[in-house]
Motif scaffolding. Structure first.
Motif, PDB file in Angstrom:
ATOM      1  N   PRO A 215       1.736   0.721   3.047  1.00 52.74           N
ATOM      2  CA  PRO A 215       0.502   0.026   3.434  1.00 52.74           C
ATOM      3  C   PRO A 215      -0.699   0.713   2.806  1.00 52.74           C
ATOM      4  N   ALA A 216      -1.723  -0.065   2.512  1.00 52.78           N
ATOM      5  CA  ALA A 216      -2.931   0.506   1.916  1.00 52.78           C
ATOM      6  C   ALA A 216      -3.683   1.308   2.969  1.00 52.78           C
ATOM      7  N   PRO A 217      -3.938   2.603   2.728  1.00 50.34           N
ATOM      8  CA  PRO A 217      -4.703   3.398   3.705  1.00 50.34           C
ATOM      9  C   PRO A 217      -6.116   2.854   3.836  1.00 50.34           C
ATOM     10  N   HIS A 218      -6.634   2.865   5.062  1.00 47.90           N
ATOM     11  CA  HIS A 218      -7.972   2.331   5.301  1.00 47.90           C
ATOM     12  C   HIS A 218      -9.059   3.387   5.118  1.00 47.90           C
ATOM     13  N   GLU A 219      -8.682   4.658   5.136  1.00 46.96           N
ATOM     14  CA  GLU A 219      -9.678   5.715   5.004  1.00 46.96           C
ATOM     15  C   GLU A 219      -9.636   6.286   3.587  1.00 46.96           C
ATOM     16  N   PRO A 220     -10.783   6.551   2.978  1.00 47.89           N
ATOM     17  CA  PRO A 220     -10.818   7.055   1.600  1.00 47.89           C
ATOM     18  C   PRO A 220     -10.009   8.337   1.409  1.00 47.89           C
ATOM     19  N   LEU A 221     -10.067   9.266   2.389  1.00 54.56           N
ATOM     20  CA  LEU A 221      -9.326  10.515   2.246  1.00 54.56           C
ATOM     21  C   LEU A 221      -7.836  10.251   2.208  1.00 54.56           C
ATOM     22  N   LEU A 222      -7.344   9.406   3.128  1.00 56.38           N
ATOM     23  CA  LEU A 222      -5.916   9.107   3.143  1.00 56.38           C
ATOM     24  C   LEU A 222      -5.491   8.390   1.865  1.00 56.38           C
ATOM     25  N   ALA A 223      -6.334   7.518   1.358  1.00 53.60           N
ATOM     26  CA  ALA A 223      -6.019   6.815   0.114  1.00 53.60           C
ATOM     27  C   ALA A 223      -5.936   7.790  -1.053  1.00 53.60           C
ATOM     28  N   VAL A 225      -5.267  11.034  -0.873  1.00 52.69           N
ATOM     29  CA  VAL A 225      -4.074  11.862  -0.707  1.00 52.69           C
ATOM     30  C   VAL A 225      -2.832  11.086  -1.125  1.00 52.69           C
ATOM     31  N   ALA A 226      -2.755   9.802  -0.757  1.00 50.90           N
ATOM     32  CA  ALA A 226      -1.603   8.982  -1.129  1.00 50.90           C
ATOM     33  C   ALA A 226      -1.484   8.866  -2.644  1.00 50.90           C
ATOM     34  N   ASP A 227      -2.618   8.634  -3.319  1.00 50.26           N
ATOM     35  CA  ASP A 227      -2.598   8.541  -4.780  1.00 50.26           C
ATOM     36  C   ASP A 227      -2.156   9.855  -5.414  1.00 50.26           C
ATOM     37  N   TRP A 228      -2.673  10.951  -4.873  1.00 52.72           N
ATOM     38  CA  TRP A 228      -2.348  12.274  -5.418  1.00 52.72           C
ATOM     39  C   TRP A 228      -0.860  12.581  -5.237  1.00 52.72           C
ATOM     40  N   THR A 229      -0.343  12.302  -4.038  1.00 54.08           N
ATOM     41  CA  THR A 229       1.068  12.563  -3.761  1.00 54.08           C
ATOM     42  C   THR A 229       1.953  11.715  -4.664  1.00 54.08           C
ATOM     43  N   ALA A 230       1.600  10.445  -4.817  1.00 53.40           N
ATOM     44  CA  ALA A 230       2.402   9.563  -5.659  1.00 53.40           C
ATOM     45  C   ALA A 230       2.401  10.039  -7.107  1.00 53.40           C
ATOM     46  N   ALA A 231       1.236  10.441  -7.607  1.00 51.28           N
ATOM     47  CA  ALA A 231       1.144  10.910  -8.988  1.00 51.28           C
ATOM     48  C   ALA A 231       1.971  12.181  -9.194  1.00 51.28           C
ATOM     49  N   ARG A 232       1.925  13.084  -8.221  1.00 49.63           N
ATOM     50  CA  ARG A 232       2.686  14.329  -8.334  1.00 49.63           C
ATOM     51  C   ARG A 232       4.185  14.064  -8.378  1.00 49.63           C
ATOM     52  N   ASN A 233       4.632  13.078  -7.597  1.00 58.16           N
ATOM     53  CA  ASN A 233       6.064  12.803  -7.503  1.00 58.16           C
ATOM     54  C   ASN A 233       6.530  11.735  -8.482  1.00 58.16           C
ATOM     55  N   GLY A 234       5.640  11.278  -9.350  1.00 58.37           N
ATOM     56  CA  GLY A 234       6.029  10.268 -10.322  1.00 58.37           C
ATOM     57  C   GLY A 234       6.176   8.888  -9.728  1.00 58.37           C
ATOM     58  N   GLY A 235       5.539   8.634  -8.575  1.00 61.57           N
ATOM     59  CA  GLY A 235       5.657   7.344  -7.912  1.00 61.57           C
ATOM     60  C   GLY A 235       4.395   6.514  -8.053  1.00 61.57           C
ATOM     61  N   SER A 236       4.277   5.497  -7.188  1.00 67.87           N
ATOM     62  CA  SER A 236       3.137   4.593  -7.257  1.00 67.87           C
ATOM     63  C   SER A 236       2.621   4.326  -5.851  1.00 67.87           C
ATOM     64  N   THR A 237       1.412   3.787  -5.777  1.00 65.61           N
ATOM     65  CA  THR A 237       0.831   3.367  -4.501  1.00 65.61           C
ATOM     66  C   THR A 237       0.593   1.866  -4.526  1.00 65.61           C
ATOM     67  N   LEU A 238       1.460   1.131  -5.192  1.00 62.42           N
ATOM     68  CA  LEU A 238       1.329  -0.311  -5.264  1.00 62.42           C
ATOM     69  C   LEU A 238       1.403  -0.903  -3.860  1.00 62.42           C
ATOM     70  N   THR A 239       0.375  -1.638  -3.456  1.00 62.97           N
ATOM     71  CA  THR A 239       0.309  -2.180  -2.108  1.00 62.97           C
ATOM     72  C   THR A 239       1.084  -3.496  -2.021  1.00 62.97           C
ATOM     73  N   SER A 240       1.329  -3.923  -0.794  1.00 67.17           N
ATOM     74  CA  SER A 240       2.090  -5.155  -0.601  1.00 67.17           C
ATOM     75  C   SER A 240       1.383  -6.378  -1.196  1.00 67.17           C
ATOM     76  N   PRO A 241       0.048  -6.531  -1.077  1.00 68.11           N
ATOM     77  CA  PRO A 241      -0.577  -7.688  -1.727  1.00 68.11           C
ATOM     78  C   PRO A 241      -0.410  -7.681  -3.247  1.00 68.11           C
ATOM     79  N   ARG A 242      -0.523  -6.507  -3.848  1.00 68.29           N
ATOM     80  CA  ARG A 242      -0.362  -6.440  -5.307  1.00 68.29           C
ATOM     81  C   ARG A 242       1.076  -6.717  -5.713  1.00 68.29           C
ATOM     82  N   MET A 243       2.039  -6.257  -4.936  1.00 61.25           N
ATOM     83  CA  MET A 243       3.432  -6.550  -5.242  1.00 61.25           C
ATOM     84  C   MET A 243       3.703  -8.044  -5.092  1.00 61.25           C
ATOM     85  N   SER A 244       3.161  -8.655  -4.052  1.00 57.55           N
ATOM     86  CA  SER A 244       3.332 -10.095  -3.868  1.00 57.55           C
ATOM     87  C   SER A 244       2.758 -10.859  -5.056  1.00 57.55           C
TER      88      SER A 244
END
Length: 280
Positions: A215-223, A225-244
């Motif tokens: 799910p897309a984080p609603h708070e800028p800090l959480l968003a 952190v999610a982007d940073w974690t995904a980039a470090r692990n080679g993943g993505s933060t593609l949200t459900s609306p974008r995937m749809s």
């Protein structure tokens, strides 16, 4: 647990932010990740290891990417995914039109992309006794671990699971799978964009693609952190609306977004259309 949580509010706040405990009014209790029945120990272990990795990363001590993790971490994460496999088979499959009947037919096929150590693929085979499950992963080491796990599993379901070393972008099978599971957070956005057309082609007419998204984080800090974690692990933060949207652009029909636990992943499902028979 209640006494321990009450004794150190600052520590409890960290556990709450990490999703290990949650509040219900004035009460603090274990989050659903610690209440998963037989799989709870694996899920809790995976969550706690993620917390340790986050602490190490904040201190500049952590290695990056799944291929840099120890076998123990990979096995813990993999075994925790068995719960997802059981949920897909017992809850999601019956809810998607026509899919349960397809998978109740001998010779039906399921593809598990990013299979890791094979626990999710095995869970699908256990709950869907007529299917053959193929798991692919770009990391050769996890495929070796998956084969060891399957060798140690009880015979029967494990005999209907095969795993192979393959990147999703190299998928070239056509009209083969009735269900494909795609864990989007574990693949980079470039890989997702490259592999989705091949994934669509690999589905049978009327077959279903189910993608796990965060799910897309609603708070800028959480968003952030999610982007940073995904980039470090080679993943993505593609949200459900974008995937749809991406699946709609590829012609998928009957698109739906399916929430799981509060604050947890959102499943995006779409059905490949049945193509009209060519004129003779």
């Amino acid at each position: 647990m209640k006494e321990a949580l009450a004794a150190d509010p600052a520590r409890t706040a960290v556990l709450e932010a990490a999703g290990v405990v949650r509040r219900d009014g004035d009460k603090v209790m274990a989050a659903p990740v610690l209440q998963l029945g037989p799989a709870s120990s694996n899920a809790a272990s995976a969550r706690l290891r993620s917390m340790r990795q986050a602490v190490a990363a904040a201190g500049g001590e952590a290695v990056t990417g799944w291929d840099a993790q120890s076998d123990e971490v990979l096995l813990d994460q993999g075994r925790a995914s068995a719960g997802t496999g059981h949920a897909l088979a017992t809850r999601l499959v019956p809810s998607l039109p026509g899919l349960a009947d397809r998978l109740a037919t001998a010779g039906s096929r399921v593809l598990d992309i990013g299979t890791g150590t094979g626990a999710l693929a095995l869970a699908l085979a256990q709950d869907l006794p007529h299917v053959h499950v193929t798991g692919i992963d770009r990391l050769e080491r996890v495929i070796r671990l998956a084969r060891q796990e399957l060798e140690n599993a009880a015979p029967g379901a494990a005999d209907r699971v095969e795993v192979r070393h393959q990147d999703a972008v190299e998928l070239r099978e056509r009209n083969l799978y009735d269900l494909i599971w795609l864990p989007a957070p574990f693949l980079s956005e470039d890989v997702l964009n490259a592999c989705l057309p091949h994934v669509a082609t690999a589905l049978t007419d009327g077959g279903w693609l189910v993608a796990g998204t965060n799910p897309a984080p609603h708070e800028p800090l959480l968003a952030a952190v999610a982007d940073w974690t995904a980039a470090r692990n080679g993943g993505s933060t593609l949200t459900s609306p974008r995937m749809s949207q991406a699946l709609g652009d590829l012609g998928f029909q009957d698109l739906r977004q399916i929430p799981t636990v509060p604050g947890g992943p959102v499943l995006v499902a779409g059905r490949r259309p049945v193509r009209a028979a060519s004129a003779s």
